[in-house]
Scaffold this active site. Structure first.
Site, PDB file in Angstrom:
ATOM      1  N   HIS A  62       0.851  -1.201   0.000  1.00  0.00           N
ATOM      2  CA  HIS A  62       0.000   0.000   0.000  1.00  0.00           C
ATOM      3  C   HIS A  62       0.890   1.256   0.000  1.00  0.00           C
ATOM      4  CE1 HIS A  62      -3.569   2.324   1.744  1.00  0.00           C
ATOM      5  NE2 HIS A  62      -2.552   3.141   1.983  1.00  0.00           N
ATOM      6  N   GLU A  63       1.906   1.248   0.867  1.00  0.00           N
ATOM      7  CA  GLU A  63       2.791   2.429   0.959  1.00  0.00           C
ATOM      8  C   GLU A  63       3.631   2.575  -0.312  1.00  0.00           C
ATOM      9  OE1 GLU A  63       2.161   4.527   3.182  1.00  0.00           O
ATOM     10  OE2 GLU A  63       0.909   3.170   4.377  1.00  0.00           O
ATOM     11  N   HIS A  66       1.718   4.381  -2.967  1.00  0.00           N
ATOM     12  CA  HIS A  66       1.821   5.840  -2.797  1.00  0.00           C
ATOM     13  C   HIS A  66       3.171   6.340  -3.336  1.00  0.00           C
ATOM     14  CE1 HIS A  66      -1.733   6.362  -0.369  1.00  0.00           C
ATOM     15  NE2 HIS A  66      -1.301   5.645   0.652  1.00  0.00           N
TER      16      HIS A  66
END
Ligand SMILES: [Zn+2]
Length: 240
Positions: A62-63, A66
């Site tokens: 998820h990170e 980003h």
């Protein structure tokens, strides 16, 4: 952050964990192992460990979503850190445009949603074609990963700045006002208000039900309120 240890580098981005994350990791292993109490203890612990590793790999993914979208917009990432409240990608600069801000913010929940769908599809296939306790165990582990990622995607979309949903809200304010500082103040005000209301509601529920998850929700909401407040104060003291 003081007390952060490096695990390694991926896509030229440092990945590490803060000591506080160890408590979260052990808690997740314990919670999953106790929910598998119908299995024999060694198998339950092995499955819980595998599940926890997959869950935190999903948080890191998820990170990275980003960070990699940020890179496309020319914003570099200082590092990705796991800590007691999950994961964080520390970007070196603010996104250059509202469009970039929205794309970077949405990339995380989208990747979590995708992981949830793929894991859910794999459990369906395993339940249909797999046989034996190992297939059943793997299917159960993937079901946990699917649910956790769906929760991660939805929770992060709550419009409480600086969470992902709050960043999308700031991008919308920024698009309308063409003033990033004013947009930050407005989004942070919404975020702090939402987080404080959630914290108070969680404490009320904790008082009436004595169910411990409400203590965790209150702490998490308190952390979001504090982060929002920090951004609000920084935006107010910056010359606009
Ligand atoms: Zn995110």
């Amino acid at each position: 952050m003081v007390g952060t240890f490096s695990i390694g580098r991926l896509f030229r981005i440092r990945v590490g964990f803060h000591v506080s994350w160890i408590a979260l990791f052990l808690f997740v292993v314990w919670a999953i192992a106790s929910s598998l109490s119908e299995l024999q203890t060694p198998l339950a612990v092995v499955l819980a460990l595998a599940c926890a590793v997959l869950l935190f790999a999903s948080v890191v993914a998820h990170e990275f979503a980003h960070a990699l979208v940020a890179r496309r917009f020319g914003v570099q990432t200082r590092g990705i850190t796991l800590f007691i409240f999950g994961g964080i990608a520390t970007l070196e600069n603010e996104p250059p445009t509202p469009r970039a801000e929205a794309a970077i913010a949405l990339a995380g929940p989208l990747s979590s949603g995708l992981i949830a769908l793929v894991s859910y599809g794999a459990t369906l296939l395993l339940d249909r074609f797999g046989t034996g306790p190992v297939a059943a165990g793997v299917s159960l582990t993937l079901a946990y990963v699917a649910v956790a990622n769906a929760v991660l995607a939805i929770f992060n979309l709550v419009p409480a700045f600086p969470m992902d949903g709050g960043r999308v809200l700031r991008a919308l304010f920024w698009m309308r006002t063409r003033d990033q500082r004013a947009a930050t103040i407005a989004a942070a005000l919404v975020g702090v208000t939402l987080a404080l209301c959630t914290a108070v509601a969680s404490l009320v529920m904790l008082g009436s039900t004595h169910a411990w998850p409400y203590a965790w929700y209150a702490t998490l909401a308190g952390f979001v309120a504090w982060s929002g407040w920090t951004h609000l104060r920084a935006a107010r003291t910056t010359a606009g």
